[in-house]
Motif scaffolding. Structure first.
Motif, mmCIF file in Angstrom:
data_model
loop_
_atom_site.group_PDB
_atom_site.id
_atom_site.type_symbol
_atom_site.label_atom_id
_atom_site.label_comp_id
_atom_site.label_asym_id
_atom_site.label_seq_id
_atom_site.Cartn_x
_atom_site.Cartn_y
_atom_site.Cartn_z
ATOM 1 N N PHE A 138 -8.169 -2.882 1.855
ATOM 2 C CA PHE A 138 -7.143 -3.378 2.748
ATOM 3 C C PHE A 138 -7.360 -4.183 3.576
ATOM 4 O O PHE A 138 -6.196 -4.766 4.233
ATOM 5 N N GLU A 139 -8.498 -4.345 4.140
ATOM 6 C CA GLU A 139 -8.966 -5.674 4.963
ATOM 7 C C GLU A 139 -8.871 -6.751 4.421
ATOM 8 O O GLU A 139 -9.352 -7.950 5.288
ATOM 9 N N CYS A 140 -8.771 -6.889 3.112
ATOM 10 C CA CYS A 140 -9.228 -8.190 2.545
ATOM 11 C C CYS A 140 -8.416 -8.633 1.405
ATOM 12 O O CYS A 140 -8.545 -9.173 0.415
ATOM 13 N N VAL A 141 -7.074 -8.394 2.062
ATOM 14 C CA VAL A 141 -5.876 -8.636 1.166
ATOM 15 C C VAL A 141 -4.790 -9.602 1.977
ATOM 16 O O VAL A 141 -3.957 -9.630 1.679
ATOM 17 N N GLY A 142 -5.474 -10.768 2.615
ATOM 18 C CA GLY A 142 -4.886 -11.828 3.448
ATOM 19 C C GLY A 142 -3.530 -11.172 4.064
ATOM 20 O O GLY A 142 -3.743 -10.201 5.060
ATOM 21 N N GLU A 143 -2.514 -11.804 4.076
ATOM 22 C CA GLU A 143 -1.530 -11.593 5.087
ATOM 23 C C GLU A 143 -1.063 -10.182 4.861
ATOM 24 O O GLU A 143 -0.248 -9.532 5.764
ATOM 25 N N HIS A 144 -1.019 -9.380 3.849
ATOM 26 C CA HIS A 144 -0.751 -7.913 3.449
ATOM 27 C C HIS A 144 -1.255 -7.206 4.189
ATOM 28 O O HIS A 144 -0.797 -5.950 4.469
ATOM 29 N N THR A 145 -2.477 -7.363 5.114
ATOM 30 C CA THR A 145 -3.144 -6.368 5.686
ATOM 31 C C THR A 145 -2.361 -5.990 6.761
ATOM 32 O O THR A 145 -2.518 -4.743 7.151
ATOM 33 N N ALA A 146 -1.655 -6.638 7.232
ATOM 34 C CA ALA A 146 -0.737 -6.492 8.615
ATOM 35 C C ALA A 146 -0.018 -5.359 8.182
ATOM 36 O O ALA A 146 0.664 -4.697 8.988
ATOM 37 N N ASP A 147 0.684 -4.993 6.949
ATOM 38 C CA ASP A 147 1.515 -4.247 6.513
ATOM 39 C C ASP A 147 0.905 -2.768 6.137
ATOM 40 O O ASP A 147 1.587 -2.001 5.325
ATOM 41 N N MET A 148 -0.559 -2.426 6.118
ATOM 42 C CA MET A 148 -1.028 -1.360 5.737
ATOM 43 C C MET A 148 -0.602 0.060 6.262
ATOM 44 O O MET A 148 -0.305 0.499 4.971
ATOM 45 N N GLY A 149 -0.375 0.308 7.251
ATOM 46 C CA GLY A 149 0.368 1.649 7.491
ATOM 47 C C GLY A 149 -0.591 2.798 6.967
ATOM 48 O O GLY A 149 -1.627 2.744 6.858
ATOM 49 N N HIS A 150 0.298 3.719 6.329
ATOM 50 C CA HIS A 150 -0.258 4.839 5.721
ATOM 51 C C HIS A 150 0.751 5.591 4.669
ATOM 52 O O HIS A 150 1.723 5.912 5.169
ATOM 53 N N GLY A 151 0.256 5.550 3.372
ATOM 54 C CA GLY A 151 1.303 6.063 2.658
ATOM 55 C C GLY A 151 2.619 5.016 2.547
ATOM 56 O O GLY A 151 3.634 5.261 1.911
ATOM 57 N N GLY A 152 2.118 3.787 2.988
ATOM 58 C CA GLY A 152 3.455 2.768 3.182
ATOM 59 C C GLY A 152 3.272 1.645 2.155
ATOM 60 O O GLY A 152 3.072 2.124 0.974
ATOM 61 N N PRO A 153 3.752 0.487 2.397
ATOM 62 C CA PRO A 153 4.044 -0.420 1.206
ATOM 63 C C PRO A 153 2.592 -0.870 0.474
ATOM 64 O O PRO A 153 2.882 -1.025 -0.812
ATOM 65 N N LEU A 154 1.493 -0.896 1.310
ATOM 66 C CA LEU A 154 0.503 -1.306 0.397
ATOM 67 C C LEU A 154 -0.153 -0.327 -0.497
ATOM 68 O O LEU A 154 -0.199 -0.528 -1.905
ATOM 69 N N GLU A 155 -0.262 0.868 -0.164
ATOM 70 C CA GLU A 155 -0.847 1.772 -1.032
ATOM 71 C C GLU A 155 0.256 2.404 -1.987
ATOM 72 O O GLU A 155 -0.289 2.688 -3.035
#
Length: 245
Positions: A138-155
């Protein structure tokens, strides 16, 4: 080659020194996502990244328990100490290097593992056990990284793409309602919270409703492309250590 499916004679006949070890965690991911989220995502990114390279790569079994004491208030979460984690990962990697797989990428799916994996990689590389590099998807997905959170949008998005049946869709509204906007409780650039239960009622950080399967597809593509580039670089790198100045 997946080591779990191979025989020892299969492995003996390999002509590669490149290996991947997925590293995850077994921990809460809110009321809607499974405890094994970080293992599922690490394995999926590892496999997709391996497909990006035109060389044979050994894929080791995933390490399923990591540094996750920050989630201990949520039932089902498992964790080990940082020392135990570093030792276990280090010895696992050393066993691969013993068999000649001495260029190793640790594909990580859990934020709590990041610092320890960097330490392990540096120590093993400097000691000559192998060349070991950590990679956190999740550190390597461009602008999406800022939305990582936890159990949030990316996961949630990645799971909706990989294993949609694992998401409890009837709990998404619950997950959104009690989620925190960001990780931690910050004052003066310092995070005052040690445990996630101090700032999120249900363990979620970010809005899982913003993570649909299409976004998950894009995330996997971005992470796999980055990992594929890394694998190529690790395979070709001159790993001799610099002389003392």
């Amino acid at each position: 080659m997946d080591l779990s499916d191979a025989t020892w004679t299969d492995v003996r006949n390999l002509e590669t020194n490149l290996a991947v070890v997925p590293v995850g965690s077994t921990e809460q991911h809110g009321p809607h996502a499974p405890l094994g989220t970080d293992v599922v995502t690490a394995e999926a990114v590892a496999d997709a990244g391996i497909e990006r390279v035109d060389r044979e790569v050994v894929r080791a079994p995933a390490i399923p328990v990591g540094i996750a004491a920050e989630h201990r208030q949520f039932p089902g979460t498992m964790w080990v100490s940082e020392d135990t984690f570093r030792d276990y990962v280090g010895e696992t990697v050393s066993s691969l290097a013993y068999h000649g797989f001495d260029r190793i990428v640790l594909v990580n799916g859990h934020g709590g593992n990041v610092a320890a994996l960097r330490e392990v990689g540096g120590r093993l590389t400097r000691d000559g056990d192998g060349y070991v590099v950590p990679f956190t998807w999740f550190e390597c997905v461009g602008e999406h990284t800022a939305d990582m959170g936890h159990g949030g949008p990316l996961e949630t998005a990645l799971l909706r793409h990989l294993e949609p049946e694992s998401i409890r869709e009837d709990r998404i509204d619950e997950a959104r309602t009690d989620a925190a906007d960001g990780w931690g409780d910050w004052t003066g650039y310092v995070n005052l919270a040690y445990d996630s239960a101090e700032f999120t009622e249900n363990g979620v950080v970010g809005d899982p409703g913003d993570g649909d399967a299409d976004r998950g597809t894009e995330l996997l593509e971005l992470a796999a492309d980055a990992l594929g580039q890394l694998l190529g670089a690790v395979a070709e790198r001159d790993v001799t250590r610099p002389e003392r100045r």
